[in-house]
Design a protein around this motif. Structure first.
Motif, PDB file in Angstrom:
ATOM      1  N   LEU A  32      43.246  61.310  28.913  1.00 32.43           N
ATOM      2  CA  LEU A  32      43.223  62.635  29.521  1.00 32.43           C
ATOM      3  C   LEU A  32      43.431  63.712  28.452  1.00 32.43           C
ATOM      4  CD1 LEU A  32      45.372  61.965  32.725  1.00 32.43           C
ATOM      5  CD2 LEU A  32      42.883  61.853  32.459  1.00 32.43           C
ATOM      6  N   PRO A  33      42.761  64.859  28.595  1.00 34.99           N
ATOM      7  CA  PRO A  33      42.782  65.898  27.554  1.00 34.99           C
ATOM      8  C   PRO A  33      44.014  66.798  27.613  1.00 34.99           C
ATOM      9  CG  PRO A  33      41.385  66.597  29.346  1.00 34.99           C
ATOM     10  CD  PRO A  33      41.862  65.215  29.712  1.00 34.99           C
ATOM     11  N   PHE A  34      45.191  66.181  27.639  1.00 30.95           N
ATOM     12  CA  PHE A  34      46.419  66.954  27.754  1.00 30.95           C
ATOM     13  C   PHE A  34      47.459  66.471  26.741  1.00 30.95           C
ATOM     14  CE2 PHE A  34      44.610  66.704  32.131  1.00 30.95           C
ATOM     15  CZ  PHE A  34      44.176  68.020  32.200  1.00 30.95           C
ATOM     16  N   LYS A  35      48.405  67.349  26.439  1.00 25.89           N
ATOM     17  CA  LYS A  35      49.462  67.030  25.485  1.00 25.89           C
ATOM     18  C   LYS A  35      50.541  66.161  26.142  1.00 25.89           C
ATOM     19  CE  LYS A  35      48.906  71.534  23.229  1.00 25.89           C
ATOM     20  NZ  LYS A  35      49.575  72.831  22.931  1.00 25.89           N
TER      21      LYS A  35
ATOM     22  N   ASN B  43      35.388  77.189  42.712  1.00 29.18           N
ATOM     23  CA  ASN B  43      36.468  77.404  43.666  1.00 29.18           C
ATOM     24  C   ASN B  43      37.813  77.708  43.004  1.00 29.18           C
ATOM     25  OD1 ASN B  43      34.865  76.977  45.947  1.00 29.18           O
ATOM     26  ND2 ASN B  43      35.244  74.773  45.964  1.00 29.18           N
ATOM     27  N   LEU B  44      38.059  77.099  41.837  1.00 30.93           N
ATOM     28  CA  LEU B  44      39.398  77.146  41.261  1.00 30.93           C
ATOM     29  C   LEU B  44      39.569  78.098  40.088  1.00 30.93           C
ATOM     30  CD1 LEU B  44      40.288  73.333  41.360  1.00 30.93           C
ATOM     31  CD2 LEU B  44      40.896  75.109  43.015  1.00 30.93           C
ATOM     32  N   GLU B  45      38.545  78.239  39.263  1.00 28.38           N
ATOM     33  CA  GLU B  45      38.726  79.081  38.070  1.00 28.38           C
ATOM     34  C   GLU B  45      39.017  80.541  38.404  1.00 28.38           C
ATOM     35  OE1 GLU B  45      35.628  78.229  35.236  1.00 28.38           O
ATOM     36  OE2 GLU B  45      36.683  76.410  34.567  1.00 28.38           O
ATOM     37  N   PRO B  46      38.470  81.117  39.512  1.00 29.28           N
ATOM     38  CA  PRO B  46      38.885  82.480  39.876  1.00 29.28           C
ATOM     39  C   PRO B  46      40.367  82.575  40.224  1.00 29.28           C
ATOM     40  CG  PRO B  46      36.812  81.922  40.944  1.00 29.28           C
ATOM     41  CD  PRO B  46      37.331  80.656  40.341  1.00 29.28           C
ATOM     42  N   LEU B  47      40.999  81.439  40.509  1.00 31.04           N
ATOM     43  CA  LEU B  47      42.434  81.407  40.810  1.00 31.04           C
ATOM     44  C   LEU B  47      43.269  81.150  39.563  1.00 31.04           C
ATOM     45  CD1 LEU B  47      42.298  79.201  44.048  1.00 31.04           C
ATOM     46  CD2 LEU B  47      42.216  81.702  43.873  1.00 31.04           C
ATOM     47  N   GLY B  48      42.600  81.062  38.409  1.00 27.87           N
ATOM     48  CA  GLY B  48      43.309  80.824  37.155  1.00 27.87           C
ATOM     49  C   GLY B  48      43.573  79.360  36.873  1.00 27.87           C
ATOM     50  N   ILE B  49      42.861  78.484  37.545  1.00 30.71           N
ATOM     51  CA  ILE B  49      43.053  77.037  37.382  1.00 30.71           C
ATOM     52  C   ILE B  49      41.967  76.489  36.465  1.00 30.71           C
ATOM     53  CG2 ILE B  49      43.132  74.808  38.569  1.00 30.71           C
ATOM     54  CD1 ILE B  49      43.975  76.427  41.102  1.00 30.71           C
ATOM     55  N   LYS B  50      42.373  75.783  35.432  1.00 28.26           N
ATOM     56  CA  LYS B  50      41.444  75.195  34.481  1.00 28.26           C
ATOM     57  C   LYS B  50      41.001  73.825  34.976  1.00 28.26           C
ATOM     58  CE  LYS B  50      39.388  74.635  30.419  1.00 28.26           C
ATOM     59  NZ  LYS B  50      38.209  75.408  30.016  1.00 28.26           N
ATOM     60  N   VAL B  51      39.692  73.599  35.052  1.00 30.52           N
ATOM     61  CA  VAL B  51      39.141  72.332  35.537  1.00 30.52           C
ATOM     62  C   VAL B  51      38.578  71.543  34.367  1.00 30.52           C
ATOM     63  CG1 VAL B  51      37.437  71.250  37.056  1.00 30.52           C
ATOM     64  CG2 VAL B  51      38.576  73.372  37.765  1.00 30.52           C
ATOM     65  N   GLU B  52      38.976  70.282  34.267  1.00 26.70           N
ATOM     66  CA  GLU B  52      38.534  69.414  33.179  1.00 26.70           C
ATOM     67  C   GLU B  52      37.752  68.215  33.732  1.00 26.70           C
ATOM     68  OE1 GLU B  52      38.874  69.925  30.037  1.00 26.70           O
ATOM     69  OE2 GLU B  52      40.564  71.300  29.760  1.00 26.70           O
ATOM     70  N   LEU B  53      36.582  67.970  33.163  1.00 25.77           N
ATOM     71  CA  LEU B  53      35.825  66.756  33.466  1.00 25.77           C
ATOM     72  C   LEU B  53      36.436  65.608  32.674  1.00 25.77           C
ATOM     73  CD1 LEU B  53      33.320  65.145  34.521  1.00 25.77           C
ATOM     74  CD2 LEU B  53      32.119  65.937  32.471  1.00 25.77           C
ATOM     75  N   ILE B  54      36.733  64.495  33.343  1.00 28.35           N
ATOM     76  CA  ILE B  54      37.280  63.340  32.631  1.00 28.35           C
ATOM     77  C   ILE B  54      36.363  62.138  32.815  1.00 28.35           C
ATOM     78  CG2 ILE B  54      39.654  64.140  32.853  1.00 28.35           C
ATOM     79  CD1 ILE B  54      39.977  61.849  34.959  1.00 28.35           C
ATOM     80  N   GLU B  55      36.396  61.256  31.827  1.00 22.83           N
ATOM     81  CA  GLU B  55      35.581  60.050  31.877  1.00 22.83           C
ATOM     82  C   GLU B  55      36.420  58.787  31.911  1.00 22.83           C
ATOM     83  OE1 GLU B  55      32.792  60.222  28.692  1.00 22.83           O
ATOM     84  OE2 GLU B  55      31.695  61.934  29.530  1.00 22.83           O
ATOM     85  N   GLU B  56      37.617  58.837  31.320  1.00 23.55           N
ATOM     86  CA  GLU B  56      38.490  57.668  31.273  1.00 23.55           C
ATOM     87  C   GLU B  56      39.888  58.039  31.751  1.00 23.55           C
ATOM     88  OE1 GLU B  56      37.601  54.650  30.600  1.00 23.55           O
ATOM     89  OE2 GLU B  56      35.554  55.053  29.896  1.00 23.55           O
TER      90      GLU B  56
END
Length: 253
Positions: free
Chosen positions: A109-112, A92-105
């Motif tokens: 979070l996988p961000f700066k 649903n989102l990646e065609p809109l240019g939105i990056k989706v990340e699976l998180i476990e904790e």
């Protein structure tokens, strides 16, 4: 005890497929209705999005809600912890240019650091420390949460205790954590609107979608109690429970 055919037909709704965060099977048909809040998370989010350059949507589900908030900022990420939803969210989102990340904790979070100037969170758990790490100074965190007393009448009717881990999760507790992690609270409110079920099948479908309410839920285990709810609805016309919702808009400093 022999059950009537109507009851058996309704409880068979547990076999209906549920994906993303879409309750239209029961809400779109009027089988479940929720009372109104005095605020609109969607309206608040839309206004904040228009002023943002980079944003994160935490717990995006299948991305249905986020995709309806367009136009979106230049940089948008979304997270989701429930693996079956991640595939749907990406579709649903990646065609809109939105990056989706699976998180476990929530705490990893996988961000700066200081990556986002807006973080949205609707009905998703979060670590206030981690949110503060990845949000910029003067960035806005908007969250609407489900409180620990949500739909407690369902638990009472089925003879199940509330989850003690979340029982005390409310606005007061959330504000304490937010303030401790260097946020200024701009707006907050807590309410208990009514949620009404018009048939026991809608309740069964709902409980399948939110397994944390009754973790060991099954038709076989709770058939007798479900039948009592069915009879209550047959007599009164509906089964009412109280939702528990609160909202916080806070600015990082």
């Amino acid at each position: 005890m022999r059950r009537d055919s109507e009851f058996l037909s309704y409880v068979n709704d547990i076999n209906r497929q549920f994906s993303g965060w879409d309750f239209s099977f029961i809400s779109g048909t009027g089988r479940k209705r929720s009372g109104l809040l005095s605020w609109s998370y969607g309206s608040m989010a839309r206004q904040l999005i228009q002023r943002a350059d980079s944003m994160l949507d935490m717990g995006t589900g299948g991305g249905e809600f986020l995709s309806m908030l367009r136009p979106l900022p230049r940089t948008v990420y979304a997270t989701e912890a429930y693996k079956p939803n991640v595939k749907l969210a990406k579709e649903n989102l990646e065609p809109l240019g939105i990056k989706v990340e699976l998180i476990e904790e929530d705490s990893d979070l996988p961000f700066k650091e200081n990556q986002f100037d807006l973080i949205l969170n609707q009905h998703e758990s979060y670590s206030p420390e981690e949110v503060r790490r990845i949000i910029r100074q003067d960035g806005i965190f908007l969250t609407q949460q489900v409180g620990g007393l949500d739909c407690k009448e369902i638990n009472k009717a089925l003879g199940v205790s509330l989850n003690t881990e979340f029982e005390n999760w409310d606005l007061k507790e959330a504000l304490k954590e937010i303030k401790k992690n260097h946020f200024q609270v701009l707006y907050s409110k807590e309410e208990f609107p009514i949620q009404r079920f018009y048939d026991v099948g809608a309740l069964v479908y709902y409980l399948k979608a939110i397994p944390w309410q009754i973790p060991d839920f099954s038709i076989q285990k709770y058939e007798e109690k479900l039948y009592e709810i069915h009879q209550h609805i047959q007599s009164r016309g509906f089964f009412d429970v109280k939702q528990h919702r609160f909202i916080i808009e806070a600015k990082a400093f």
